[in-house]
Design a protein around this motif. Structure first.
Motif, PDB file in Angstrom:
ATOM      1  N   THR B  68      48.263  34.544  38.345  1.00  0.00           N
ATOM      2  CA  THR B  68      47.305  35.371  39.094  1.00  0.00           C
ATOM      3  C   THR B  68      47.989  36.392  40.000  1.00  0.00           C
ATOM      4  O   THR B  68      47.309  37.219  40.620  1.00  0.00           O
ATOM      5  N   VAL B  71      46.627  36.878  43.909  1.00  0.00           N
ATOM      6  CA  VAL B  71      45.693  37.878  44.441  1.00  0.00           C
ATOM      7  C   VAL B  71      44.763  37.262  45.477  1.00  0.00           C
ATOM      8  O   VAL B  71      44.116  37.981  46.237  1.00  0.00           O
ATOM      9  N   TYR B 139      39.120  32.443  37.712  1.00  0.00           N
ATOM     10  CA  TYR B 139      38.211  33.564  38.013  1.00  0.00           C
ATOM     11  C   TYR B 139      36.751  33.123  37.971  1.00  0.00           C
ATOM     12  O   TYR B 139      35.927  33.613  38.734  1.00  0.00           O
ATOM     13  N   LEU B 151      32.597  29.657  45.928  1.00  0.00           N
ATOM     14  CA  LEU B 151      32.882  30.619  46.997  1.00  0.00           C
ATOM     15  C   LEU B 151      34.285  31.195  46.908  1.00  0.00           C
ATOM     16  O   LEU B 151      34.530  32.306  47.367  1.00  0.00           O
ATOM     17  N   ALA B 153      36.043  31.295  43.891  1.00  0.00           N
ATOM     18  CA  ALA B 153      36.381  31.723  42.534  1.00  0.00           C
ATOM     19  C   ALA B 153      36.971  33.134  42.616  1.00  0.00           C
ATOM     20  O   ALA B 153      36.510  33.969  43.390  1.00  0.00           O
ATOM     21  N   ALA B 155      36.775  35.656  40.796  1.00  0.00           N
ATOM     22  CA  ALA B 155      35.868  36.770  40.517  1.00  0.00           C
ATOM     23  C   ALA B 155      35.408  37.393  41.831  1.00  0.00           C
ATOM     24  O   ALA B 155      35.225  38.605  41.937  1.00  0.00           O
ATOM     25  N   TRP B 156      35.205  36.555  42.842  1.00  0.00           N
ATOM     26  CA  TRP B 156      34.831  37.046  44.173  1.00  0.00           C
ATOM     27  C   TRP B 156      36.054  37.258  45.058  1.00  0.00           C
ATOM     28  O   TRP B 156      36.223  38.308  45.661  1.00  0.00           O
ATOM     29  N   SER B 158      39.156  37.700  44.649  1.00  0.00           N
ATOM     30  CA  SER B 158      40.186  38.696  44.349  1.00  0.00           C
ATOM     31  C   SER B 158      39.764  40.084  44.812  1.00  0.00           C
ATOM     32  O   SER B 158      40.566  41.017  44.768  1.00  0.00           O
ATOM     33  N   GLN B 159      38.508  40.232  45.231  1.00  0.00           N
ATOM     34  CA  GLN B 159      37.999  41.560  45.586  1.00  0.00           C
ATOM     35  C   GLN B 159      37.703  41.640  47.075  1.00  0.00           C
ATOM     36  O   GLN B 159      37.020  40.775  47.622  1.00  0.00           O
ATOM     37  N   ASP B 160      38.175  42.699  47.708  1.00  0.00           N
ATOM     38  CA  ASP B 160      37.968  42.790  49.150  1.00  0.00           C
ATOM     39  C   ASP B 160      36.621  43.409  49.512  1.00  0.00           C
ATOM     40  O   ASP B 160      36.148  43.238  50.632  1.00  0.00           O
ATOM     41  N   PHE B 161      35.968  44.116  48.589  1.00  0.00           N
ATOM     42  CA  PHE B 161      34.732  44.800  48.983  1.00  0.00           C
ATOM     43  C   PHE B 161      33.505  43.905  48.879  1.00  0.00           C
ATOM     44  O   PHE B 161      32.461  44.232  49.438  1.00  0.00           O
ATOM     45  N   ALA B 162      33.632  42.791  48.161  1.00  0.00           N
ATOM     46  CA  ALA B 162      32.460  41.945  47.922  1.00  0.00           C
ATOM     47  C   ALA B 162      32.638  40.580  48.574  1.00  0.00           C
ATOM     48  O   ALA B 162      33.760  40.133  48.803  1.00  0.00           O
ATOM     49  N   PRO B 178      33.004  51.170  51.012  1.00  0.00           N
ATOM     50  CA  PRO B 178      33.801  50.182  51.765  1.00  0.00           C
ATOM     51  C   PRO B 178      35.235  50.665  52.003  1.00  0.00           C
ATOM     52  O   PRO B 178      35.757  51.433  51.212  1.00  0.00           O
TER      53      PRO B 178
END
Lengths: 545, 178
Positions: B68, B71, B139, B151, B153, B155-156, B158-162, B178
């Motif tokens: 990974t 991340v 993911y 919470l 995972a 998929a969430w 790894s992303q800073d905007f969501a 954002p």
């Protein structure tokens, strides 16, 4: 015994219970399902592998309900689908009803929506007009707590402002709005029953983008607001009480409601008046199973007929520029001008809902995009990983755009709910058999919506454009106990009282003669307050049970 | 639990492990429990190659961090569930050991996904598919039709905007980029 027995604890029943209890009436609310604890339901949602509208809530043996996971699979689920098309909408049977998982959008109907026969030669006219309902819209907006921008009325004239400042549009809305403007369409903020300040003792919305299936903080209105107020005013709410028979007197009036508990035991709650607020499927079913299966309030043979939904044209794609969804309420804006399409009367008009929840409706939660199904590969490619995978996922996730256009289904007596006397649930109550056809009026409207979606995608420079061929249910159950002036062709009078039974009233979107293109909750709330007021004025003249 | 006991019973397959129970075990106990219920396939590998040991949670976590590129944070108790699932599937158990041999047990092992690619270990289709499965698990947060972790995972996370849906804190605003 009570003054008023209310069957159903969703928004319609809660508002009626609240108004009557605070006016001094003794009120008992019968709810088929259990009470729900919000924090527990949030945990259940998080643990559920499929994040569908029903995920956080129980499907009990005594109060079963449909789920989108099984609704289209023949021979499964709660509904008996008699076809030819699948009725695709679901609901909850719990204290608070489906407001637990509703979106929260509260557009009003348009003035022309009340006059479909006169204006366009299709459907029927309502027994009331927009002007009759307008003051009740104002009251409903104040009771529920609607946030909106009075300068953007969506075509529905307003006599008063909103109780709260508008929910801000999302960044996604601004990108879509700019694209829409390039093709001559206007994106407007959607009025919504969602707090932008503390209201009804609840927190303001912080946009965690999970209105469906559950708001973790209660910032979105739900019926518990008014159930709690009703209980504070002395109303009783009996959970796990499944109404299955309306008890009639010799004179044809109703004296009470028989209900069954999960253990099979039975009781009767009597009242001067009975209000059915159990949604367009369950209310119609209850009427038709009552009186030994001969039905109640059905001299017109319209009970259960004219079932309507807002069948959805669903489209999704990847915008050329990032729109950063998954922030804000699930939907904050829409396109309203298509609701007054000039082709109305020949083909359905529609309302375009612009979504902030990425592909969660058509595909699933972002986590689900990584799973594999026979139809869809995981997002992860072979020999891909590390930072490049996270970067490609960000590029994808930040560009997800989804539109859902709600079409306007006309009343068709063949679209109906009937009790399946030969197919009962676990406590012996007939399940709903649903006959449903999505006709060309709707299909043509869906085709028009698809064209608008495609033009928007083009203006967004969108890639990977998808348009579903399925007419998805909007979760809007309407029309099975319609109001009207003529007892031969309608079930209820203009105030929601049964033509045939002087102390039986009905609330909820089942009373709609036609459905327009507005999400129905605000309209049914306004009508519920209006009916409660009429009932309050009448109550003392009714004999005790 | 002694090593001899762990290798003694090849019939206690990982499929019988209740992940909920695993979650409740302390880390040290958990490692032993996992090893003690090694999949039949893993046992076969031991017989073929006595020097190889079953993949431990520590080793699986190290492999996962390389796959990974770290991340976002990965939780051991969640990783233990993924490891149990992979070891129970003959298609993944042996390739997983080979990946661990390259990423954890080798001298001067690769520290990023791209470095792992450069080793050629993913040229083997089974190894590549197993690496992909590890990423699918992290993911999606879903394993064998259940939620192991929603919470966090990737998929969430790894992303800073969501933020994961249902997070009560949410966002101060959503009208701006954002």
């Amino acid at each position: 015994m009570s003054d008023v027995v209310v069957v159903g604890s969703g928004v319609a029943g809660a508002l009626v219970a609240w108004k009557l209890a605070t006016a001094g009436a003794s009120v008992t609310v019968l709810e088929a399902g259990p009470r729900i604890d919000r924090d527990t339901a949030v945990e259940v949602f998080r643990a559920a592998p499929a994040k569908v509208p029903e995920s956080p809530y129980p499907n009990t043996a005594h109060a079963p309900r449909p789920s989108v996971l099984d609704i289209g699979i023949p021979g499964t689920g709660y509904f008996i689908q008699a076809g030819p098309d699948t009725f695709g909408s679901t609901y909850e049977r719990i204290v608070g009803g489906t407001t637990w998982h509703w979106l929260g959008s509260t557009p009003r109907l348009l003035p022309t929506d009340f006059r479909m026969r006169s204006e366009f030669g299709v459907g029927v006219d309502w027994p009331i007009g927009y002007a009759d309902l307008e003051p009740w819209y104002v009251r409903a907006e104040r009771a529920m707590g609607v946030a909106g921008d009075p300068a953007q009325n969506g075509g529905s004239p307003r006599s008063a402002g909103f109780p709260m400042e508008a929910v801000p549009g999302s960044f996604l809305d601004s990108v879509v709005g700019a694209a829409a403007a390039r093709i001559g369409l206007r994106v407007e903020l959607t009025p919504q029953a969602r707090n932008t300040e503390t209201f009804n003792d609840r927190h303001h919305c912080v946009g965690n983008s999970n209105c469906i299936p559950i708001c973790p903080i209660g910032a979105k209105y739900d019926a518990l607001v008014h159930l709690d107020l009703a209980e504070e005013a002395g109303a009783r709410v009996i959970a796990n009480a499944v109404a299955f028979d309306l008890v009639l007197r010799a004179d044809g009036s109703v004296s009470g409601v028989r209900y069954r508990r999960p253990d099979g035991s039975e009781a009767t709650e009597t009242g001067r008046a009975v209000v059915l607020a159990a949604n367009a499927v369950e209310t119609a079913k209850l009427l038709l199973v009552s009186n030994g299966g001969n039905g109640v309030a059905n001299r017109s043979d319209q009970v259960g007929r004219n079932l309507m939904d807002h069948p959805i044209q669903l489209s999704w794609a990847l915008s050329a520029q990032p729109v950063f969804p998954q922030r804000g309420p699930l939907s904050t804006s829409g396109i309203e001008e298509t609701r007054e399409a000039t082709t109305r009367g020949e083909r359905s008009a529609f309302r375009v809902e612009i979504a902030n929840d990425g592909f969660r409706f058509p595909v699933g939660d972002p986590t689900v995009e990584f799973t594999e199904t026979p139809d869809r590969a995981s997002f992860v490619r072979l020999r891909e990983g590390g930072r490049p995978l996270a970067d490609r996922w960000r590029d994808h996730l930040s560009r997800e755009v989804r539109f859902a256009s709600l079409t306007e289904q006309l009343p068709d007596p063949a679209n109906r709910v009937e009790p399946a006397f030969d197919q009962t649930d676990a406590i012996g109550i007939p399940r709903p058999r649903i006959s449903f056809r999505v006709d060309d009026y709707v299909r043509d409207g869906m085709a028009d919506a698809k064209v608008v979606h495609e033009r928007l995608f083009e203006a967004l420079g969108a890639a990977e454009r998808n348009h579903s061929d399925i007419a998805f249910g909007a979760g809007h159950l309407m029309g099975t106990t319609r109001m009207g002036t003529d007892p031969a062709t309608s079930v209820l009078d203009a105030e929601g009282r049964a033509h045939d039974v002087p102390n039986l009233w009905m609330v909820g979107s089942g009373v709609f003669p036609t459905c327009g293109t507005a999400n129905p909750t605000l309209t049914l709330a306004a009508l519920s307050l209006r009916t409660a007021d009429a009932l309050r004025r009448t109550l003392r003249s009714l004999p005790v049970a | 639990m002694a090593r001899a006991e762990r290798q003694g019973d090849p019939h206690s397959a990982a499929a019988t492990v209740d992940p909920g129970v695993l979650l409740m075990l302390r880390r040290r106990t958990l490692l032993a429990a996992l090893a003690g219920t090694g999949a039949a396939a893993a046992v076969t590998v031991w017989r073929a190659s006595p020097a190889a040991a079953a993949v431990t949670v520590d080793e699986f976590m190290e492999l996962s961090e390389v796959l990974t590129d770290k991340v976002a944070d990965l939780r051991d108790d969640v990783g233990a569930q993924y490891l149990a699932f992979l070891r129970a599937d003959p298609a993944f158990a042996a390739p997983l050991e080979r990946l661990v041999a390259v990423v954890v047990r080798a001298e001067d092992p690769p520290r990023t996904f791209d470095e792992l690619l450069d080793t050629g270990a993913l040229d083997d289709p089974a190894n590549a598919e197993t690496a992909r499965q590890v990423l699918i698990l992290w993911y999606s947060g879903l394993v064998d039709g259940r939620t192991a972790d929603y919470l966090e995972a990737l998929a969430w996370s790894s992303q800073d905007f969501a933020e994961p849906a249902s997070t009560p804190l949410g966002f101060p605003k959503w009208e701006d980029r954002p």
